[in-house]
Design a protein around this motif. Structure first.
Motif, short mmCIF file in Angstrom:
data_model
loop_
_atom_site.label_atom_id
_atom_site.label_comp_id
_atom_site.label_asym_id
_atom_site.label_seq_id
_atom_site.Cartn_x
_atom_site.Cartn_y
_atom_site.Cartn_z
N ALA A 147 27.64 16.37 45.06
CA ALA A 147 28.94 17.00 44.82
C ALA A 147 29.00 18.39 45.45
CB ALA A 147 29.23 17.08 43.33
N ILE A 148 27.86 19.08 45.50
CA ILE A 148 27.83 20.39 46.15
C ILE A 148 28.15 20.24 47.64
CG2 ILE A 148 26.32 22.30 46.82
CD1 ILE A 148 24.90 21.98 44.14
N GLY A 149 27.56 19.21 48.27
CA GLY A 149 27.87 18.95 49.68
C GLY A 149 29.31 18.54 49.88
N ALA A 150 29.82 17.68 48.99
CA ALA A 150 31.20 17.23 49.10
C ALA A 150 32.17 18.40 48.94
CB ALA A 150 31.48 16.16 48.05
N HIS A 151 31.84 19.30 48.02
CA HIS A 151 32.70 20.48 47.82
C HIS A 151 32.70 21.37 49.05
CE1 HIS A 151 34.80 23.73 45.78
NE2 HIS A 151 33.88 24.55 46.26
N ALA A 152 31.52 21.57 49.64
CA ALA A 152 31.44 22.41 50.84
C ALA A 152 32.30 21.85 51.97
CB ALA A 152 29.99 22.54 51.28
N VAL A 153 32.26 20.53 52.14
CA VAL A 153 33.07 19.89 53.18
C VAL A 153 34.56 20.09 52.91
CG1 VAL A 153 33.69 17.65 54.19
CG2 VAL A 153 31.28 18.24 53.83
N ARG A 154 34.93 19.94 51.66
CA ARG A 154 36.35 20.16 51.29
C ARG A 154 36.72 21.63 51.47
NH1 ARG A 154 39.25 20.91 46.30
NH2 ARG A 154 37.35 20.72 45.05
N ARG A 155 35.82 22.51 51.09
CA ARG A 155 36.06 23.95 51.24
C ARG A 155 36.23 24.31 52.71
NH1 ARG A 155 37.36 28.72 49.94
NH2 ARG A 155 35.91 30.44 49.71
N GLY A 156 35.45 23.69 53.58
CA GLY A 156 35.55 23.96 55.00
C GLY A 156 36.73 23.31 55.68
N GLY A 157 37.48 22.48 54.95
CA GLY A 157 38.66 21.84 55.52
C GLY A 157 38.34 20.95 56.70
N VAL A 158 37.24 20.24 56.64
CA VAL A 158 36.79 19.41 57.76
C VAL A 158 37.81 18.31 58.06
CG1 VAL A 158 35.00 17.81 58.54
CG2 VAL A 158 34.36 19.92 57.35
N ARG A 284 30.32 27.37 46.41
CA ARG A 284 29.47 27.39 45.21
C ARG A 284 29.77 26.18 44.33
NH1 ARG A 284 29.58 31.63 40.08
NH2 ARG A 284 27.54 31.01 39.24
N ASN A 285 28.73 25.50 43.92
CA ASN A 285 28.85 24.41 42.95
C ASN A 285 29.84 23.35 43.39
OD1 ASN A 285 27.02 25.88 41.38
ND2 ASN A 285 28.62 26.93 40.25
N ALA A 286 30.61 22.81 42.44
CA ALA A 286 31.57 21.75 42.73
C ALA A 286 32.53 21.63 41.55
CB ALA A 286 30.85 20.42 42.96
#
Length: 340
Positions: A147-158, A284-286
């Motif tokens: 979920a941390i990785g998934a959140h980072a991808v969403r945060r980055g607007g990929v 940070r986190n998710a």
């Protein structure tokens, strides 16, 4: 009740006299079955983790079975298999009110700010339990780091049209790669381990790999992107030098997302930052939405979680095994402790 306490830096102790958790309104008692071992646990053990005090019961990548629960609106019952969202947010601060519960101003993370799941049973708010009856206990314990990785991808607007670079292929970096690939992006992996880079391709689906120690690593990245560099760069190393160098690897108008956390300061060239109008983000986190996304993706069989887990131990053998996992010779990707 048995539990493992990190009493001070580099010191674990198995205890059998821990108090039993009490069932209170809005909470459930969960019998812990699996504990994923995270970089946070390693850093806490070595005295390198920010926001940390001793003694502490570690453990925040958790799956288990509900032993006791009251009436609730989540449809959860005793006997249900659950994953735990370990980020306890206040629900009142500006971040929480805007839906950014992952960076709550009063954040309490189970296993970091308060005692975690390296024990036989734990009390958890019902709001932070996820029904995972359709997953294995192993898979359920790994929902949190993914979920941390998934959140980072969403945060980055990929976007599907993006080329992204992920620096660092630990469990979090691998999760970023997997979910960036799931989002349709072209993924370039960068790490100092060639063996780990191979895993980035075979497990996470990375399209290209670059040895970070190669003297022409930056030139390789330029060649792979026609001189433009990636639209989004994720640094999941938690290494200050890597994080500082990452500014040089982002395209004009691109984004740099720091997923890894370093205990210290970083510096960068402001003129270079401004001329390319870069966007710098922390991730940070998710959130609960990220956890649900992971449940959906893992439930569809998109990721082979059996290959993600490379090391195991029993609860009783964890203290001895933990020291082995710290060394690079172990080649650990993800270690899991089987409580029962």
């Amino acid at each position: 009740m048995k539990g493992i306490v990190c009493e001070e830096m580099e010191s674990f102790r198995m205890r059998d006299d821990l108090p039993e958790p009490e069932l209170t309104e809005g909470h459930a008692i969960v019998a812990i079955q699996r504990i994923g071992i995270c970089g946070t646990d390693y850093h806490a053990f070595k005295g390198q983790q920010p926001f940390f005090q001793y003694p502490r019961i570690l453990g925040h990548e958790l799956s288990g079975v509900i032993k006791a629960i009251g009436g609730n609106d989540r449809g959860l019952s005793a006997g249900d298999r659950v994953a735990i969202i370990p980020y306890l947010h206040c629900g009142k601060c500006r971040a929480c009110r805007s839906g950014q519960t992952n960076c709550c101003a009063e954040m309490r993370v189970i296993g970091v700010h308060q005692d975690g799941g390296m024990r036989e049973r734990i009390s958890v708010p019902v709001s932070h339990l996820l029904n995972v009856n359709s997953l294995s206990l192993d898979e359920a314990a790994l929902v949190e780091p993914l979920a941390i990785g998934a959140h980072a991808v969403r945060r980055g607007g990929v976007m599907p049209s993006d080329t992204v670079l992920v620096i660092g292929s630990g469990p979090i970096g691998l999760g970023v790669m997997a979910f960036a690939k799931h989002a349709g992006a072209r993924v370039i992996a960068m790490d100092i381990s060639r063996e780990r880079l191979d895993f980035c391709v075979s497990w996470a689906g990375a399209d290209e790999r670059i040895d970070a120690l190669a003297p022409n690593a930056k030139e390789q990245l330029a060649a792979l992107t026609d001189g433009e560099y990636p639209a989004v760069v994720f640094d999941a190393t938690g290494n200050a030098k890597s994080m500082e160098k990452a500014f040089e690897l982002v395209s004009y108008g691109g984004k740099l997302v720091f997923v890894g956390l370093v205990k210290g300061e970083i510096a960068f060239s402001d003129p270079d930052f401004h001329k390319r109008e870069l966007t710098l983000m922390g991730s940070r986190n998710a959130t609960a939405a990220d956890f649900q996304h992971v449940l959906d993706v893992v439930g569809q069989g998109y990721l082979d979680m059996s290959r993600f887990i490379t090391h195991r131990s029993s609860f009783e053998g964890m203290i001895e095994a933990f020291g082995d996992w710290l060394g690079p010779a172990s080649k650990v990707i993800k270690a899991v402790v089987e409580v029962s």
